[in-house]
Design a protein around this motif. Sequence first.
Motif, PDB file in Angstrom:
ATOM      1  N   ARG A  11       0.812  -1.215   0.000  1.00  0.00           N
ATOM      2  CA  ARG A  11       0.000   0.000   0.000  1.00  0.00           C
ATOM      3  C   ARG A  11       0.848   1.269   0.000  1.00  0.00           C
ATOM      4  O   ARG A  11       0.360   2.343  -0.289  1.00  0.00           O
ATOM      5  CB  ARG A  11      -0.843   0.023   1.275  1.00  0.00           C
ATOM      6  N   ARG A  14       1.016   3.879  -3.037  1.00  0.00           N
ATOM      7  CA  ARG A  14       0.107   5.005  -3.294  1.00  0.00           C
ATOM      8  C   ARG A  14       0.621   6.288  -2.626  1.00  0.00           C
ATOM      9  O   ARG A  14       0.350   7.392  -3.075  1.00  0.00           O
ATOM     10  CB  ARG A  14      -1.332   4.682  -2.849  1.00  0.00           C
ATOM     11  N   ARG A  33      10.020  -7.361   1.868  1.00  0.00           N
ATOM     12  CA  ARG A  33       9.215  -8.443   2.440  1.00  0.00           C
ATOM     13  C   ARG A  33      10.058  -9.716   2.509  1.00  0.00           C
ATOM     14  O   ARG A  33      10.903  -9.953   1.621  1.00  0.00           O
ATOM     15  CB  ARG A  33       8.000  -8.729   1.549  1.00  0.00           C
ATOM     16  N   ALA A  40       6.525  -8.133   6.524  1.00  0.00           N
ATOM     17  CA  ALA A  40       7.495  -7.040   6.593  1.00  0.00           C
ATOM     18  C   ALA A  40       8.650  -7.430   7.528  1.00  0.00           C
ATOM     19  O   ALA A  40       8.446  -8.216   8.467  1.00  0.00           O
ATOM     20  CB  ALA A  40       6.801  -5.787   7.126  1.00  0.00           C
ATOM     21  N   LYS A  52       4.014  -2.105  10.144  1.00  0.00           N
ATOM     22  CA  LYS A  52       3.420  -2.177   8.796  1.00  0.00           C
ATOM     23  C   LYS A  52       3.872  -0.973   7.983  1.00  0.00           C
ATOM     24  O   LYS A  52       4.366   0.023   8.517  1.00  0.00           O
ATOM     25  CB  LYS A  52       1.884  -2.153   8.885  1.00  0.00           C
ATOM     26  N   SER A  53       3.618  -1.037   6.707  1.00  0.00           N
ATOM     27  CA  SER A  53       3.929   0.075   5.802  1.00  0.00           C
ATOM     28  C   SER A  53       2.648   0.439   5.055  1.00  0.00           C
ATOM     29  O   SER A  53       1.845  -0.452   4.771  1.00  0.00           O
ATOM     30  CB  SER A  53       5.013  -0.386   4.826  1.00  0.00           C
ATOM     31  N   GLU A  65      -0.820   4.486   8.862  1.00  0.00           N
ATOM     32  CA  GLU A  65      -2.193   4.365   8.326  1.00  0.00           C
ATOM     33  C   GLU A  65      -2.325   5.244   7.081  1.00  0.00           C
ATOM     34  O   GLU A  65      -2.321   6.491   7.177  1.00  0.00           O
ATOM     35  CB  GLU A  65      -3.230   4.735   9.402  1.00  0.00           C
ATOM     36  N   SER A  66      -2.464   4.576   5.928  1.00  0.00           N
ATOM     37  CA  SER A  66      -2.492   5.301   4.637  1.00  0.00           C
ATOM     38  C   SER A  66      -3.435   6.494   4.629  1.00  0.00           C
ATOM     39  O   SER A  66      -3.072   7.583   4.164  1.00  0.00           O
ATOM     40  CB  SER A  66      -2.952   4.370   3.513  1.00  0.00           C
ATOM     41  N   GLU A 101     -10.092   1.472   3.407  1.00  0.00           N
ATOM     42  CA  GLU A 101      -9.518   0.533   4.386  1.00  0.00           C
ATOM     43  C   GLU A 101     -10.580   0.003   5.347  1.00  0.00           C
ATOM     44  O   GLU A 101     -10.419  -1.065   5.932  1.00  0.00           O
ATOM     45  CB  GLU A 101      -8.383   1.201   5.174  1.00  0.00           C
TER      46      GLU A 101
HETATM   47  N1  LIG Z   1      -4.638  -0.042   7.077  1.00  0.00           N
HETATM   48  C1  LIG Z   1      -3.206   0.047   6.976  1.00  0.00           C
HETATM   49  C2  LIG Z   1      -2.672  -1.319   6.561  1.00  0.00           C
HETATM   50  C3  LIG Z   1      -1.164  -1.404   6.599  1.00  0.00           C
HETATM   51  C4  LIG Z   1      -0.704  -2.780   6.123  1.00  0.00           C
HETATM   52  O1  LIG Z   1      -1.265  -3.816   6.491  1.00  0.00           O
HETATM   53  N2  LIG Z   1       0.344  -2.791   5.299  1.00  0.00           N
HETATM   54  C5  LIG Z   1       0.832  -4.019   4.736  1.00  0.00           C
HETATM   55  C6  LIG Z   1       1.358  -3.748   3.332  1.00  0.00           C
HETATM   56  S1  LIG Z   1       0.132  -3.671   2.109  1.00  0.00           S
HETATM   57  C7  LIG Z   1       2.027  -4.548   5.495  1.00  0.00           C
HETATM   58  O2  LIG Z   1       2.817  -3.781   6.026  1.00  0.00           O
HETATM   59  N3  LIG Z   1       2.198  -5.876   5.510  1.00  0.00           N
HETATM   60  C8  LIG Z   1       3.345  -6.528   6.034  1.00  0.00           C
HETATM   61  C9  LIG Z   1       3.068  -7.370   7.249  1.00  0.00           C
HETATM   62  O3  LIG Z   1       1.891  -7.530   7.604  1.00  0.00           O
HETATM   63  O4  LIG Z   1       4.030  -7.907   7.814  1.00  0.00           O
HETATM   64  C10 LIG Z   1      -2.847   1.146   5.979  1.00  0.00           C
HETATM   65  O5  LIG Z   1      -3.635   1.419   5.077  1.00  0.00           O
HETATM   66  O6  LIG Z   1      -1.784   1.753   6.116  1.00  0.00           O
END
Ligand SMILES: N[C@@H](CCC(=O)N[C@@H](CS)C(=O)NCC(=O)O)C(=O)O
Length: 220
Positions: A11, A14, A33, A40, A52-53, A65-66, A101
């Motif tokens: 995400r 964006r 990843r 992550a 998270k990113s 949070e995006s 989201e």
């Molecule tokens: N609602 C959060 C979601 C953040 C999220 O889940 N990011 C994912 C990437 S799409 C992530 O970091 N995933 C890696 C992990 O869960 O380890 C946002 O929009 O920022």
Amino acid sequence: MITLHHLNNSRSQRILWLLEELKTPYEVAFYERDKVTVLAPKELKNIHALGKSPVITEGDATMAESGAIIEYLVQTHGKEFYPTPGTEQHRQYTYWIHYAEGSLMPQLLIKLIFDKVKDSPMPFFIKPIAKMIANKVINSYAGPNIKTNLEFIEQHLSKNEWFCGKNISGADFQMSFPLEALVAREGANHLPNITKFVKKFQARPAYQKALEVGGEYDYA
Ligand SMILES: N[C@@H](CCC(=O)N[C@@H](CS)C(=O)NCC(=O)O)C(=O)O
């Protein structure tokens, strides 16, 4: 200076696109990843507790949070993407920023997770049961919900050039990820307005520049 903590195939793309549109100085800290778990790396937890990113840092401030990041960036660095408060465009902007989201992504994620369950390695005698449960969740819950959501978005985009009307806004950046992921993963020929929207923003020079900067991204 803004730093974007960017995870490949995420995400965060964006936000990178928005930063390119804003033409504001920024730098990127890259995170990869795990090749097996697709999660992550633990280093992201040093930036924000959830690990998270996307996350951005600017001075002493850290923001995750995006939707919150997009709101902050358009209000402080790019008023042209921020509809005037009190207008119908602003009401739409707030709605779609939260909707992406809050309502859409959870349904897409449920489907993604249960699709993965079906293909996961497991003892042969468990596989038919796991497949049955996964199909049940997809066919009776996530699938119908996704269909309703996509018809709703398709209808909205048949009447609006961008999510808030004539002008591109923060809401379009927020909605870009679920829609381009959907088009890339499943195709969306039966959803011409969603497909047109995705092609339109992907053709923007700032989006293309963000792809060069961000590296691996499977949904473009
Ligand atoms: N609602 C959060 C979601 C953040 C999220 O889940 N990011 C994912 C990437 S799409 C992530 O970091 N995933 C890696 C992990 O869960 O380890 C946002 O929009 O920022």
